[in-house]
Design a protein around this motif. Structure first.
Motif, PDB file in Angstrom:
ATOM      1  N   ILE A  82       0.831  -0.878   0.226  1.00 45.80           N
ATOM      2  CA  ILE A  82      -0.060   0.062   0.274  1.00 45.80           C
ATOM      3  C   ILE A  82       0.810   0.961   0.355  1.00 45.80           C
ATOM      4  O   ILE A  82       1.006   2.106  -0.751  1.00 45.80           O
ATOM      5  CB  ILE A  82      -1.097   0.030   1.047  1.00 45.80           C
ATOM      6  N   SER A  83       1.922   1.579   1.290  1.00 42.76           N
ATOM      7  CA  SER A  83       2.594   2.106   1.033  1.00 42.76           C
ATOM      8  C   SER A  83       3.689   2.618  -0.121  1.00 42.76           C
ATOM      9  O   SER A  83       3.716   3.569  -1.194  1.00 42.76           O
ATOM     10  CB  SER A  83       3.632   2.367   1.821  1.00 42.76           C
ATOM     11  N   THR A  84       3.572   1.490  -1.305  1.00 45.77           N
ATOM     12  CA  THR A  84       4.615   1.560  -2.591  1.00 45.77           C
ATOM     13  C   THR A  84       3.460   2.415  -3.910  1.00 45.77           C
ATOM     14  O   THR A  84       3.865   3.184  -4.282  1.00 45.77           O
ATOM     15  CB  THR A  84       5.107   0.388  -3.228  1.00 45.77           C
ATOM     16  N   VAL A  85       1.863   1.906  -3.398  1.00 42.28           N
ATOM     17  CA  VAL A  85       1.524   2.166  -4.676  1.00 42.28           C
ATOM     18  C   VAL A  85       0.963   3.367  -4.374  1.00 42.28           C
ATOM     19  O   VAL A  85       1.093   4.857  -5.285  1.00 42.28           O
ATOM     20  CB  VAL A  85       0.298   1.489  -4.196  1.00 42.28           C
ATOM     21  N   ILE A  86       0.870   4.548  -2.574  1.00 44.62           N
ATOM     22  CA  ILE A  86       0.885   5.443  -3.082  1.00 44.62           C
ATOM     23  C   ILE A  86       2.216   6.623  -3.410  1.00 44.62           C
ATOM     24  O   ILE A  86       2.028   7.498  -3.400  1.00 44.62           O
ATOM     25  CB  ILE A  86       0.001   6.077  -1.350  1.00 44.62           C
ATOM     26  N   ILE A 149      11.046  -1.034   6.027  1.00 41.09           N
ATOM     27  CA  ILE A 149      10.792  -0.699   7.791  1.00 41.09           C
ATOM     28  C   ILE A 149       9.493  -0.822   8.531  1.00 41.09           C
ATOM     29  O   ILE A 149       8.961  -1.270   9.251  1.00 41.09           O
ATOM     30  CB  ILE A 149      10.126   1.158   6.921  1.00 41.09           C
ATOM     31  N   SER A 150       8.256  -1.354   7.525  1.00 43.29           N
ATOM     32  CA  SER A 150       7.635  -2.108   7.965  1.00 43.29           C
ATOM     33  C   SER A 150       8.141  -3.323   8.431  1.00 43.29           C
ATOM     34  O   SER A 150       7.076  -3.374   9.520  1.00 43.29           O
ATOM     35  CB  SER A 150       6.585  -2.458   6.761  1.00 43.29           C
ATOM     36  N   SER A 151       8.916  -4.631   8.841  1.00 45.08           N
ATOM     37  CA  SER A 151       8.625  -5.581   8.794  1.00 45.08           C
ATOM     38  C   SER A 151       9.424  -5.336  10.232  1.00 45.08           C
ATOM     39  O   SER A 151       8.895  -6.328  11.550  1.00 45.08           O
ATOM     40  CB  SER A 151      10.002  -6.134   8.344  1.00 45.08           C
ATOM     41  N   ILE A 163       2.182  -0.886  22.992  1.00 47.22           N
ATOM     42  CA  ILE A 163       2.957  -0.187  22.562  1.00 47.22           C
ATOM     43  C   ILE A 163       1.635   1.855  21.500  1.00 47.22           C
ATOM     44  O   ILE A 163       0.754   0.885  20.820  1.00 47.22           O
ATOM     45  CB  ILE A 163       4.499   0.425  20.993  1.00 47.22           C
ATOM     46  N   SER A 164       1.694   3.029  21.593  1.00 44.75           N
ATOM     47  CA  SER A 164       0.490   4.068  21.180  1.00 44.75           C
ATOM     48  C   SER A 164       1.107   3.311  19.863  1.00 44.75           C
ATOM     49  O   SER A 164       2.089   3.684  19.429  1.00 44.75           O
ATOM     50  CB  SER A 164       0.635   5.042  21.813  1.00 44.75           C
ATOM     51  N   ARG A 165       0.369   4.421  18.864  1.00 46.42           N
ATOM     52  CA  ARG A 165       0.566   4.319  17.383  1.00 46.42           C
ATOM     53  C   ARG A 165       1.536   5.691  17.039  1.00 46.42           C
ATOM     54  O   ARG A 165       2.037   5.388  16.699  1.00 46.42           O
ATOM     55  CB  ARG A 165      -1.112   4.955  17.069  1.00 46.42           C
ATOM     56  N   LYS A 166       1.270   6.898  18.193  1.00 48.65           N
ATOM     57  CA  LYS A 166       2.073   7.431  17.981  1.00 48.65           C
ATOM     58  C   LYS A 166       3.858   6.806  18.202  1.00 48.65           C
ATOM     59  O   LYS A 166       4.897   7.854  17.770  1.00 48.65           O
ATOM     60  CB  LYS A 166       2.238   9.034  19.004  1.00 48.65           C
ATOM     61  N   GLU A 167       3.970   6.809  19.524  1.00 51.85           N
ATOM     62  CA  GLU A 167       5.360   5.332  19.389  1.00 51.85           C
ATOM     63  C   GLU A 167       5.613   4.685  18.225  1.00 51.85           C
ATOM     64  O   GLU A 167       7.139   5.047  17.958  1.00 51.85           O
ATOM     65  CB  GLU A 167       5.035   5.129  20.578  1.00 51.85           C
ATOM     66  N   LEU A 168       4.925   3.732  18.439  1.00 52.48           N
ATOM     67  CA  LEU A 168       5.269   3.170  16.581  1.00 52.48           C
ATOM     68  C   LEU A 168       5.231   3.950  16.009  1.00 52.48           C
ATOM     69  O   LEU A 168       6.495   3.320  14.952  1.00 52.48           O
ATOM     70  CB  LEU A 168       4.422   2.259  16.231  1.00 52.48           C
ATOM     71  N   PHE A 169       5.413   5.184  15.647  1.00 53.93           N
ATOM     72  CA  PHE A 169       5.227   5.981  14.190  1.00 53.93           C
ATOM     73  C   PHE A 169       6.655   6.081  13.622  1.00 53.93           C
ATOM     74  O   PHE A 169       7.441   6.355  13.000  1.00 53.93           O
ATOM     75  CB  PHE A 169       4.357   6.512  13.667  1.00 53.93           C
ATOM     76  N   PHE A 170       6.644   6.939  15.446  1.00 56.47           N
ATOM     77  CA  PHE A 170       8.295   7.794  15.348  1.00 56.47           C
ATOM     78  C   PHE A 170       9.432   6.645  15.254  1.00 56.47           C
ATOM     79  O   PHE A 170      10.278   6.879  15.055  1.00 56.47           O
ATOM     80  CB  PHE A 170       8.070   8.718  16.554  1.00 56.47           C
ATOM     81  N   SER A 171       8.802   5.233  15.807  1.00 55.02           N
ATOM     82  CA  SER A 171       9.942   3.740  15.781  1.00 55.02           C
ATOM     83  C   SER A 171      10.671   3.738  14.441  1.00 55.02           C
ATOM     84  O   SER A 171      11.914   4.119  13.740  1.00 55.02           O
ATOM     85  CB  SER A 171       9.832   3.006  16.575  1.00 55.02           C
ATOM     86  N   THR A 239       5.674   4.774   5.124  1.00 57.56           N
ATOM     87  CA  THR A 239       5.360   3.761   5.369  1.00 57.56           C
ATOM     88  C   THR A 239       5.116   3.423   7.459  1.00 57.56           C
ATOM     89  O   THR A 239       4.135   2.772   7.477  1.00 57.56           O
ATOM     90  CB  THR A 239       6.441   2.290   4.827  1.00 57.56           C
ATOM     91  N   ALA A 240       5.741   4.141   7.189  1.00 53.92           N
ATOM     92  CA  ALA A 240       5.390   4.650   9.406  1.00 53.92           C
ATOM     93  C   ALA A 240       4.056   4.637   9.118  1.00 53.92           C
ATOM     94  O   ALA A 240       3.489   4.339  10.445  1.00 53.92           O
ATOM     95  CB  ALA A 240       6.246   5.615   9.481  1.00 53.92           C
ATOM     96  N   SER A 241       3.548   5.622   8.900  1.00 54.78           N
ATOM     97  CA  SER A 241       2.295   5.870   9.431  1.00 54.78           C
ATOM     98  C   SER A 241       1.041   4.978   9.077  1.00 54.78           C
ATOM     99  O   SER A 241       0.457   4.296  10.131  1.00 54.78           O
ATOM    100  CB  SER A 241       2.260   7.446   8.971  1.00 54.78           C
ATOM    101  N   ILE A 242       1.352   4.223   8.266  1.00 54.42           N
ATOM    102  CA  ILE A 242       0.216   3.420   7.495  1.00 54.42           C
ATOM    103  C   ILE A 242       0.301   1.796   8.358  1.00 54.42           C
ATOM    104  O   ILE A 242      -0.265   1.243   8.942  1.00 54.42           O
ATOM    105  CB  ILE A 242       0.368   3.170   6.317  1.00 54.42           C
TER     106      ILE A 242
END
Length: 256
Positions: A82-86, A149-151, A163-171, A239-242
């Motif tokens: 999905i990230s690649t297509v976007i 990044i996704s793996s 873990i929260s969505r925000k923390e996971l995104f920044f990771s 990718t991080a956000s999705i």
């Protein structure tokens, strides 16, 4: 021919020894990708065919092979796809406009002698061909970065399910920062490695730095590298956000 077979055999053995079953699938994926590229080139020679549409379809197939065939269908490959297509959609108009404005389509003056006996009226839009080349050159780097990044984000989530969505995104962004420099440098040195002969030729012809930079052959490759670098930079936050959204949403649904 014998050298090609020996090198292919050595590569296959090493990929199986290191990657096992997945290594063998990765080698087969190379053959599939090569077949897709050959078929894409054949389709581009069909009258009234749109090279950009053909390239987008081919890039989608290549992404599916690299993600779903090698790594199977799972949360990691879905978010990477999905990230690649976007990212490709975001890059598409950007690449087309810059290709048209920079006038890198067609052949450079260094190639005139070899093609002088042929006609250039072949019914193909060279702007679209140049755009297709850049898209095809970009898709591999974008797919690799998305998967890289996704793996790890999925592994972080598995070991820290609260873990929260925000923390996971920044990771994911922190992982991307480490990948960004090496990926862009890989693209850069791949160009100079593949076109070292061209650079030596420029030197033999006593080209100045300005003439090298303004050469259509050199500019076309540099624009390809820069567009691929832009794609790598863009796909990191995408990718991080999705991935963060997808994993946290799946966790919340399981709770209910």
């Amino acid at each position: 021919m014998n050298v090609l077979i020996w090198l292919a055999g050595i590569l296959l053995i090493l990929m199986i020894l290191v990657g096992g079953h997945k290594g063998a699938r990765s080698f087969i994926a190379i053959i599939y990708n090569f077949a897709v590229i050959l078929f894409t080139v054949l389709l581009m020679t069909v009258p009234n065919a749109d090279p950009i549409i053909i390239t987008i379809i081919a890039s989608t197939i290549i992404s599916c092979i690299n993600l779903f065939y090698i790594n199977e269908v799972n949360r990691t490959t879905k978010t990477a796809f999905i990230s690649t297509v976007i990212t490709i959609i975001m890059l598409l108009m950007f690449i087309f406009v810059f290709t048209e404005k920079s006038m890198i389509q067609g052949f450079g003056e260094e190639e005139i002698e070899e093609i002088g006996i042929f006609t250039l009226f072949i019914g193909i839009d060279f702007i679209k061909i140049a755009t297709a080349v850049i898209i095809m050159s970009t898709i591999g780097a974008i797919t690799d970065t998305a998967m890289a990044i996704s793996s790890p984000m999925r592994e972080i989530f598995i070991h820290n399910p609260t873990i929260s969505r925000k923390e996971l995104f920044f990771s994911g962004m922190n992982i991307g920062k480490d990948i960004l420099g090496t990926s862009t440098n890989t693209l850069f040195f791949a160009f100079f490695g593949g076109y070292l002969g061209l650079l030596i030729w420029f030197k033999d012809l006593s080209y100045s730095l300005g003439e090298i930079i303004n050469s259509k052959v050199f500019s076309a490759e540099m624009i390809t590298i820069l567009c691929a670098g832009i794609g790598v930079a863009l796909i990191i936050p995408v990718t991080a956000s999705i991935t963060a959204y997808y994993l946290v949403k799946a966790r919340n649904q399981n709770k209910h």
